[in-house]
Design a protein around this motif. Structure first.
Motif, PDB file in Angstrom:
ATOM      1  N   UNK A 113       6.376  27.298  40.572  1.00 22.36           N
ATOM      2  CA  UNK A 113       6.056  28.684  40.902  1.00 22.36           C
ATOM      3  C   UNK A 113       4.818  29.133  40.136  1.00 22.36           C
ATOM      4  N   UNK A 114       4.259  30.237  40.583  1.00 23.64           N
ATOM      5  CA  UNK A 114       3.015  30.740  40.007  1.00 23.64           C
ATOM      6  C   UNK A 114       3.042  30.925  38.508  1.00 23.64           C
ATOM      7  N   UNK A 115       4.104  31.506  37.988  1.00 20.05           N
ATOM      8  CA  UNK A 115       4.173  31.746  36.532  1.00 20.05           C
ATOM      9  C   UNK A 115       4.163  30.430  35.755  1.00 20.05           C
ATOM     10  N   UNK A 116       4.850  29.417  36.275  1.00 20.57           N
ATOM     11  CA  UNK A 116       4.880  28.103  35.619  1.00 20.57           C
ATOM     12  C   UNK A 116       3.494  27.460  35.704  1.00 20.57           C
ATOM     13  N   UNK A 117       2.845  27.564  36.862  1.00 19.29           N
ATOM     14  CA  UNK A 117       1.491  27.022  37.024  1.00 19.29           C
ATOM     15  C   UNK A 117       0.533  27.678  36.033  1.00 19.29           C
ATOM     16  N   UNK A 131     -10.272  29.366  46.129  1.00 24.94           N
ATOM     17  CA  UNK A 131     -10.762  28.447  45.102  1.00 24.94           C
ATOM     18  C   UNK A 131      -9.740  27.350  44.840  1.00 24.94           C
ATOM     19  N   UNK A 132      -8.520  27.736  44.508  1.00 30.66           N
ATOM     20  CA  UNK A 132      -7.421  26.781  44.337  1.00 30.66           C
ATOM     21  C   UNK A 132      -6.194  27.395  45.000  1.00 30.66           C
ATOM     22  N   UNK A 133      -5.853  26.862  46.146  1.00 27.64           N
ATOM     23  CA  UNK A 133      -4.693  27.343  46.886  1.00 27.64           C
ATOM     24  C   UNK A 133      -3.518  26.410  46.652  1.00 27.64           C
ATOM     25  N   UNK A 134      -2.307  26.948  46.676  1.00 26.81           N
ATOM     26  CA  UNK A 134      -1.139  26.084  46.494  1.00 26.81           C
ATOM     27  C   UNK A 134      -0.981  25.151  47.687  1.00 26.81           C
ATOM     28  N   UNK A 135      -0.783  23.873  47.434  1.00 28.76           N
ATOM     29  CA  UNK A 135      -0.698  22.909  48.524  1.00 28.76           C
ATOM     30  C   UNK A 135       0.723  22.715  49.043  1.00 28.76           C
ATOM     31  N   UNK A 136       1.718  23.165  48.284  1.00 28.84           N
ATOM     32  CA  UNK A 136       3.098  22.975  48.742  1.00 28.84           C
ATOM     33  C   UNK A 136       3.558  24.154  49.586  1.00 28.84           C
ATOM     34  N   UNK A 137       3.347  25.378  49.099  1.00 29.24           N
ATOM     35  CA  UNK A 137       3.729  26.548  49.882  1.00 29.24           C
ATOM     36  C   UNK A 137       2.834  27.717  49.500  1.00 29.24           C
ATOM     37  N   UNK A 138       2.191  28.308  50.500  1.00 33.75           N
ATOM     38  CA  UNK A 138       1.357  29.479  50.271  1.00 33.75           C
ATOM     39  C   UNK A 138       2.216  30.730  50.394  1.00 33.75           C
ATOM     40  N   UNK A 139       1.686  31.835  49.967  1.00 32.26           N
ATOM     41  CA  UNK A 139       2.401  33.107  50.084  1.00 32.26           C
ATOM     42  C   UNK A 139       2.525  33.446  51.560  1.00 32.26           C
ATOM     43  N   UNK A 141       4.962  39.651  51.513  1.00 31.65           N
ATOM     44  CA  UNK A 141       5.541  40.285  50.338  1.00 31.65           C
ATOM     45  C   UNK A 141       6.839  39.598  49.915  1.00 31.65           C
ATOM     46  N   UNK A 142       6.934  39.282  48.652  1.00 27.83           N
ATOM     47  CA  UNK A 142       8.151  38.692  48.099  1.00 27.83           C
ATOM     48  C   UNK A 142       8.236  37.187  48.192  1.00 27.83           C
ATOM     49  N   UNK A 143       7.319  36.551  48.899  1.00 30.98           N
ATOM     50  CA  UNK A 143       7.378  35.082  48.989  1.00 30.98           C
ATOM     51  C   UNK A 143       6.749  34.459  47.745  1.00 30.98           C
ATOM     52  N   UNK A 144       7.166  33.259  47.432  1.00 34.15           N
ATOM     53  CA  UNK A 144       6.699  32.563  46.231  1.00 34.15           C
ATOM     54  C   UNK A 144       5.779  31.407  46.607  1.00 34.15           C
ATOM     55  N   UNK A 145       4.612  31.374  46.000  1.00 35.01           N
ATOM     56  CA  UNK A 145       3.732  30.220  46.155  1.00 35.01           C
ATOM     57  C   UNK A 145       4.317  29.072  45.349  1.00 35.01           C
ATOM     58  N   UNK A 179       4.465  20.317  31.788  1.00 34.94           N
ATOM     59  CA  UNK A 179       5.396  20.453  32.903  1.00 34.94           C
ATOM     60  C   UNK A 179       6.725  19.749  32.668  1.00 34.94           C
ATOM     61  N   UNK A 180       6.741  18.771  31.767  1.00 33.18           N
ATOM     62  CA  UNK A 180       7.985  18.044  31.507  1.00 33.18           C
ATOM     63  C   UNK A 180       9.074  18.975  31.005  1.00 33.18           C
ATOM     64  N   UNK A 181       8.683  20.072  30.377  1.00 31.04           N
ATOM     65  CA  UNK A 181       9.662  20.992  29.805  1.00 31.04           C
ATOM     66  C   UNK A 181       9.800  22.286  30.595  1.00 31.04           C
ATOM     67  N   UNK A 182       9.147  22.382  31.743  1.00 31.77           N
ATOM     68  CA  UNK A 182       9.193  23.601  32.540  1.00 31.77           C
ATOM     69  C   UNK A 182       9.942  23.346  33.847  1.00 31.77           C
ATOM     70  N   UNK A 183      10.553  24.387  34.411  1.00 37.90           N
ATOM     71  CA  UNK A 183      11.329  24.204  35.641  1.00 37.90           C
ATOM     72  C   UNK A 183      10.449  23.973  36.862  1.00 37.90           C
ATOM     73  N   UNK A 184      10.946  23.121  37.748  1.00 41.73           N
ATOM     74  CA  UNK A 184      10.285  22.870  39.026  1.00 41.73           C
ATOM     75  C   UNK A 184      11.315  23.114  40.117  1.00 41.73           C
TER      76      UNK A 184
END
Length: 185
Positions: A30-34, A53-61, A64-68, A156-161
């Motif tokens: 998610x954005x906050x983790x990125x 410039x850098x768009x999320x490749x897995x899921x874009x917004x 409203x309320x959707x998570x990249x 990232x090893x210690x952050x949620x995915x």
């Protein structure tokens, strides 16, 4: 403009090691983790996504309320962009460099060092290329993408995915009526 300074050297075997062995192509952050992993603010992340410039490749917004969801590779590029900005490279040059990096395969990224004189960004694949650039008076600083790769792995090893769920098309009332008419015919 990013300049490719030539011959490909033997690739460094620096792909996903044991640290992130659980990552699949659908693994996203998610954005906050990125932001946390790349060392940027959420405002920067949002601006860079909205401007392409850098768009999320897995899921874009998707409104409203959707998570990249950002991939490991997206976060790597975010961190490289941050480093280039910190050293004073113009956003125009960064856009050119990012476009060039997007065209690279995953294997290629780990073996690249980006060098800059503050105006242009150059790609180097060997020590000889870096030395030639510096001796020519062009290189002022360098970013070893493989080193940034390892930093991101550690963060990232210690952050949620999360695994991306398939996005089903949203069907409004008009689309449902059209489909019903087609099926009735």
């Amino acid at each position: 403009m990013i300049a490719d300074n030539g011959a490909a050297e033997a690739r460094q075997g620096m792909l996903f090691g044991d640290v992130l062995a659980h990552i699949t192509p659908e693994t996203g952050y998610r954005g906050r983790i990125a932001c946390q992993a790349a060392g940027i603010t959420y405002r920067q992340l949002d601006y860079w996504a909205r401007t392409g410039l850098v768009e999320p490749s897995i899921r874009t917004a998707q409104g409203s309320g959707s998570q990249r969801l950002y991939s490991f590779r997206d976060i790597l590029v975010l961190k490289v962009v941050k480093r280039l900005l910190d050293t004073g490279v113009s956003l125009q040059q960064i856009r050119t460099a990012v476009t060039h990096l997007k065209d690279r395969g995953v294997d290629d990224l780990a073996s690249i060092t980006l060098m800059s004189d503050g105006a242009s960004v150059y790609e180097c694949r060997s020590r000889d290329e870096m030395i030639d650039l510096i001796e020519g008076g062009q290189g002022v600083f360098g970013i070893a993408v493989g080193h940034v790769w390892r930093e991101i792995e550690g963060s990232l090893a210690e952050l949620p995915s999360e695994e991306a769920e398939p996005i089903l098309p949203v069907e409004d009332e008009l689309a449902k009526a059209r489909r019903a008419r087609r099926n009735a015919s």
